[in-house]
Design a protein around this motif. Structure first.
Motif, PDB file in Angstrom:
ATOM      1  N   VAL A  87       0.841  -1.204   0.000  1.00 47.42           N
ATOM      2  CA  VAL A  87       0.000   0.000   0.000  1.00 47.42           C
ATOM      3  C   VAL A  87       0.871   1.246   0.000  1.00 47.42           C
ATOM      4  N   LYS A  88       1.901   1.267   0.848  1.00 44.72           N
ATOM      5  CA  LYS A  88       2.809   2.418   0.898  1.00 44.72           C
ATOM      6  C   LYS A  88       3.492   2.640  -0.441  1.00 44.72           C
ATOM      7  N   LEU A  89       3.969   1.579  -1.068  1.00 43.10           N
ATOM      8  CA  LEU A  89       4.631   1.683  -2.364  1.00 43.10           C
ATOM      9  C   LEU A  89       3.690   2.273  -3.415  1.00 43.10           C
ATOM     10  N   LYS A  90       2.476   1.757  -3.485  1.00 47.43           N
ATOM     11  CA  LYS A  90       1.507   2.236  -4.482  1.00 47.43           C
ATOM     12  C   LYS A  90       1.113   3.685  -4.223  1.00 47.43           C
ATOM     13  N   LEU A  91       0.900   4.056  -2.959  1.00 44.92           N
ATOM     14  CA  LEU A  91       0.550   5.434  -2.642  1.00 44.92           C
ATOM     15  C   LEU A  91       1.713   6.373  -2.950  1.00 44.92           C
ATOM     16  N   ASP A  92       2.928   5.965  -2.613  1.00 44.12           N
ATOM     17  CA  ASP A  92       4.093   6.792  -2.938  1.00 44.12           C
ATOM     18  C   ASP A  92       4.194   7.026  -4.441  1.00 44.12           C
ATOM     19  N   ARG A  93       3.985   5.960  -5.233  1.00 46.31           N
ATOM     20  CA  ARG A  93       4.043   6.107  -6.695  1.00 46.31           C
ATOM     21  C   ARG A  93       2.949   7.004  -7.224  1.00 46.31           C
ATOM     22  N   ALA A  94       1.740   6.829  -6.703  1.00 44.02           N
ATOM     23  CA  ALA A  94       0.596   7.613  -7.181  1.00 44.02           C
ATOM     24  C   ALA A  94       0.767   9.093  -6.852  1.00 44.02           C
ATOM     25  N   LEU A  95       1.384   9.384  -5.708  1.00 38.74           N
ATOM     26  CA  LEU A  95       1.506  10.769  -5.264  1.00 38.74           C
ATOM     27  C   LEU A  95       2.848  11.402  -5.612  1.00 38.74           C
ATOM     28  N   GLU A  96       3.674  10.704  -6.362  1.00 33.48           N
ATOM     29  CA  GLU A  96       4.976  11.224  -6.756  1.00 33.48           C
ATOM     30  C   GLU A  96       4.800  12.568  -7.472  1.00 33.48           C
ATOM     31  N   GLY A  97       5.513  13.567  -7.001  1.00 35.78           N
ATOM     32  CA  GLY A  97       5.454  14.880  -7.623  1.00 35.78           C
ATOM     33  C   GLY A  97       4.346  15.774  -7.100  1.00 35.78           C
ATOM     34  N   VAL A  98       3.503  15.241  -6.209  1.00 30.72           N
ATOM     35  CA  VAL A  98       2.420  16.048  -5.634  1.00 30.72           C
ATOM     36  C   VAL A  98       2.973  16.775  -4.418  1.00 30.72           C
ATOM     37  N   VAL A  99       2.673  18.052  -4.342  1.00 34.04           N
ATOM     38  CA  VAL A  99       3.192  18.857  -3.220  1.00 34.04           C
ATOM     39  C   VAL A  99       2.273  18.741  -2.047  1.00 34.04           C
TER      40      VAL A  99
END
Length: 71
Positions: A59-71
């Motif tokens: 879950v952490k990996l997927k959320l990190d990827r999805a939110l990459e670049g979001v401030v």
């Protein structure tokens, strides 16, 4: 989900006339691992797709990827 399914809700989000709603990051968590469902989610532009059962690390990996670049 009732009265509409998750994919239908995501279609509605993506088709919104409100730009920030249409651009909302979506991480789909489901028990459905059918290829057709995964492909439909990709067409709708779901950022990440997680199939249950899940681990905290996935879950952490997927959320990190999805939110990459979001401030």
């Amino acid at each position: 989900m009732k009265p509409i399914g998750g994919l239908e809700l995501m279609r509605m989000v993506r088709q919104s006339e409100i730009p920030w709603v249409a651009a909302t990051k979506i991480v789909m968590l489901t028990a459905d691992s059918q290829v057709e469902t995964v492909m439909n989610a990709k067409v709708i532009r779901v950022e990440e797709y997680i199939v249950k059962p899940v681990s905290l690390n996935s879950v952490k990996l997927k959320l990190d990827r999805a939110l990459e670049g979001v401030v």
